[in-house]
Scaffold this active site. Sequence first.
Site, PDB file in Angstrom:
ATOM      1  N   CYS A   1       0.807  -1.218   0.000  1.00 15.97           N
ATOM      2  CA  CYS A   1       0.000   0.000   0.000  1.00 15.97           C
ATOM      3  C   CYS A   1       0.841   1.270   0.000  1.00 15.97           C
ATOM      4  O   CYS A   1       0.459   2.269  -0.624  1.00 15.97           O
ATOM      5  CB  CYS A   1      -0.958  -0.006   1.185  1.00 15.97           C
ATOM      6  SG  CYS A   1      -0.173  -0.130   2.809  1.00 15.97           S
TER       7      CYS A   1
ATOM      8  N   HIS B   1      -2.589   0.521   7.357  1.00 18.65           N
ATOM      9  CA  HIS B   1      -2.880   0.681   5.934  1.00 18.65           C
ATOM     10  C   HIS B   1      -2.828   2.157   5.575  1.00 18.65           C
ATOM     11  O   HIS B   1      -3.003   3.030   6.437  1.00 18.65           O
ATOM     12  CB  HIS B   1      -4.258   0.099   5.621  1.00 18.65           C
ATOM     13  CG  HIS B   1      -4.567   0.012   4.160  1.00 18.65           C
ATOM     14  ND1 HIS B   1      -3.695  -0.534   3.243  1.00 18.65           N
ATOM     15  CD2 HIS B   1      -5.651   0.425   3.440  1.00 18.65           C
ATOM     16  CE1 HIS B   1      -4.235  -0.481   2.039  1.00 18.65           C
ATOM     17  NE2 HIS B   1      -5.417   0.102   2.138  1.00 18.65           N
TER      18      HIS B   1
ATOM     19  N   SER C   1      -4.441  -2.909  -1.953  1.00 16.80           N
ATOM     20  CA  SER C   1      -4.640  -3.704  -0.750  1.00 16.80           C
ATOM     21  C   SER C   1      -4.947  -5.134  -1.145  1.00 16.80           C
ATOM     22  O   SER C   1      -5.331  -5.410  -2.286  1.00 16.80           O
ATOM     23  CB  SER C   1      -5.794  -3.134   0.084  1.00 16.80           C
ATOM     24  OG  SER C   1      -6.126  -3.991   1.170  1.00 16.80           O
TER      25      SER C   1
END
Length: 200
Positions: free
Chosen positions: A132, A167, A184
């Site tokens: 990510c 994330h 992702s």
Amino acid sequence: MEEGLNDDKSTPKATPVGDLRSSSFIATALKEHPDLRNLSFPLSESQLADVIASIKSLSDLPCPPKLELPRLGNSAPPGTRHRSIQKYIESFEYNFTGENFFNVKGVRQNQSLFRVLEVAKRVIRDALPIKCVEAVYLGIYLTQSMPDIERLPIIFNSEINGHKYGHIVLAVRFSGKLGAIGLSRRPELMFKAWGFDTLA
């Protein structure tokens, strides 16, 4: 009624990550190579070093596909630019190895734009699997020449089966409307089509 990036209906249909046909072909070629047959896993460090050396010495493996940068102009509609950038980012394999191929440590710290762009250039040049953070770097790089687009990296945590995962995605805003760029393992945690009013 305002719509937000977290609305379930904003999630587009998942796009396959990477060129699966090319990846499968290369993986098959590796598995069928005489030096790599009959391996039992997990490998010891010395065995892994031998396997890596053997792979590097191979000259008959097919070349991985060359990823083509999207050709975008500021006159293109924002939605078109947004989707083209996301499609390019998704053309990279997702990195499931547990190791980073690029030095992106300290993402929560202030980093110069120059460093972010330099890492993005290396990602493009090497065309290795990414996570990510590298996806956000690519998003920043590919929108750098678009003064009409505002960018905001967003870091958050998610929890799955008691395990917490960090994330990051890149929120983009044009004319007051929002979208998101990213990568992702879960499709709902990356791309959001441009056109939302809020981040909520």
